[in-house]
Motif scaffolding. Structure first.
Motif: not given
Length: 432
Positions: A79-92, A197-199
């Motif tokens: 399982v993986d996660k992908h974020s479209t990104g943003g400021v301060g996005d350190k979730i991974s 899971v997409l963010d």
């Protein structure tokens, strides 16, 4: 088959066939189709859109334009996660060891940043010695043994996407949802994941500024995932202010360590737990969200998530002592205070501007090839809805120079103070 006929068909609003799309992607990847014809097709797609079936064909063609990772040697559901990104996005960074500590297999292929702050790989390279360029064999071995690894793209994943993305960037076609969604999903599917899971961010610090646009992108991504036969879900989350308080590579690593220490900012913790809960459900390690969340909260409380992060750092040749002593991370020479000029409540933030301020300090890239300074950045001390006294500390700028009035002015102008405001909702929608 002629490229000009395909351009004309899309210009006239017709749906392209699988054969036509395969012809375009194969020819452009090989260099048989020139940039000017591909540019014309991209602009036609921008204006005329694509059907879900066309987007599926495009994603598949880009996916198979290069290598596809075979992760079958890794046991269990990946399982993986992908974020479209943003400021301060350190979730991974806290998410990967947390879900691995809960038993999930999380192979994570990440990227670098261009603009704003650094990408996940840039942040991890703030840890002395950390190697983000694993071989395919080492990547598979680390995920098998530890449960997670974060690396740059191995081999030749989706080369068509790399070429097309560079062209989109200079032809004003980046925002086309068929092109965004096929770009994201071709790389994720090529990385061999079983669940995703997409963010998808929305707000003034996000690529998709409005929730309607973010929802349209999320729906396109989910449709592609279903067509490809993987488990997939998308969350639309808030980027009307930075995630957490830290903006900058070493600063965000330190904040991630706080999360793994069962502390840290409430929004970073909440999003990490929520995304992780969906990942555990996809991995069939929990029956429902509440059960998954309980598992993750337990792993934070008992220290196993933090221990897993140390394992990951050691496996990738980094100095794991930074986990116990974050002062070993790169430190900027100067800390500059940004004070409020009035009393009131923080009513909003120009999130993009805060990201650009960190980039100007050296925390991100203005152009490809720029060297990122891991030590610099911003630490916010207020969020939307917080009260502020006149002269109170709004933010701290970490810089290599003792005075950066230009950045002080940017940060001051980006934090809006008024009479009243409430904190924005973190999670806007869930799209299945």
């Amino acid at each position: 088959m002629r490229m000009v006929d395909i351009i004309q068909a899309k210009r006239d609003g017709l749906a392209l066939t699988k054969e036509q799309i395969d012809f375009v992607i194969t020819g452009y990847t090989r260099g048989d189709i020139p940039d000017y014809q591909m540019s014309a097709l991209l602009m036609a797609i921008y204006f005329k859109d694509m059907t879900p079936v066309e987007i599926g064909y495009l994603t598949d063609a880009m996916l198979h334009s290069g290598d596809v990772l075979d992760l079958s040697a890794i046991p269990g559901i990946k399982v993986d996660k992908h974020s479209t990104g943003g400021v301060g996005d350190k979730i991974s960074i806290p998410l990967a060891p947390l879900v691995a500590a809960a038993g999930a297999k999380n192979p994570m292929i990440s990227g670098r940043g261009l603009g704003h702050t650094g990408g996940t790989l840039d942040k991890l390279e703030a840890i002395p010695g950390f190697d983000v360029d694993l071989s395919e064999a080492d990547f598979i071995n680390e995920v098998t043994q530890i449960g997670t690894a974060i690396t740059s793209a191995t081999g030749n994943l989706a080369p068509a996407d790399k070429k097309i993305y560079a062209l989109r960037d200079v032809t004003a076609t980046v925002e086309a949802i068929p092109l965004i969604s096929s770009s994201i999903m071709s790389k994720k599917l090529a990385s061999g994941t079983d669940g995703l899971v997409l963010d998808v961010k929305t707000g003034n610090g996000a690529f998709m500024k409005t929730e309607a646009r973010a929802a349209a992108l999320a729906q396109a991504l989910v449709r592609i995932g279903h067509l490809a036969g993987i488990k997939i879900i998308a969350l639309i989350t808030d980027m009307s202010q930075p995630l957490g308080y830290a903006i900058g590579n070493a600063l965000e690593i330190a904040e991630s360590i706080d999360i793994l220490n069962n502390q840290g900012p409430a929004d970073v913790r909440e999003l990490t737990l929520t995304l992780g809960s969906y990942m555990l459900m996809q991995a069939e390690l929990a029956d429902d969200l509440s059960g998954a969340r309980h598992i993750l909260e337990t792993r934070l409380a008992d220290g196993s998530a933090l221990a897993k992060f140390k394992e990951m750092i050691i496996a990738q040749d980094g100095d794991a002592s930074v986990v116990d002593d974050p002062t070993k991370l790169p430190q900027a020479k100067h800390a500059i205070q940004v004070l409020s000029g009035q009393a009131g409540v923080v009513t909003g933030m120009d999130t993009d501007q805060l990201g650009i301020a960190s980039m100007i300090l050296g925390g991100g890239r203005q152009k490809k090839g720029d060297v990122v300074d891991p030590a610099v950045g911003l630490m916010l001390h207020k969020k939307i809805g917080d009260s502020v006294a006149n002269g109170e500390l709004l933010a701290t700028i970490y810089a290599e120079e003792p005075q950066r009035q230009d950045v002080v002015d940017m940060v001051t102008g980006a934090i809006h103070i008024g009479d009243a405001a409430s904190a924005p909702e973190l999670i806007h929608q869930v799209i299945e």
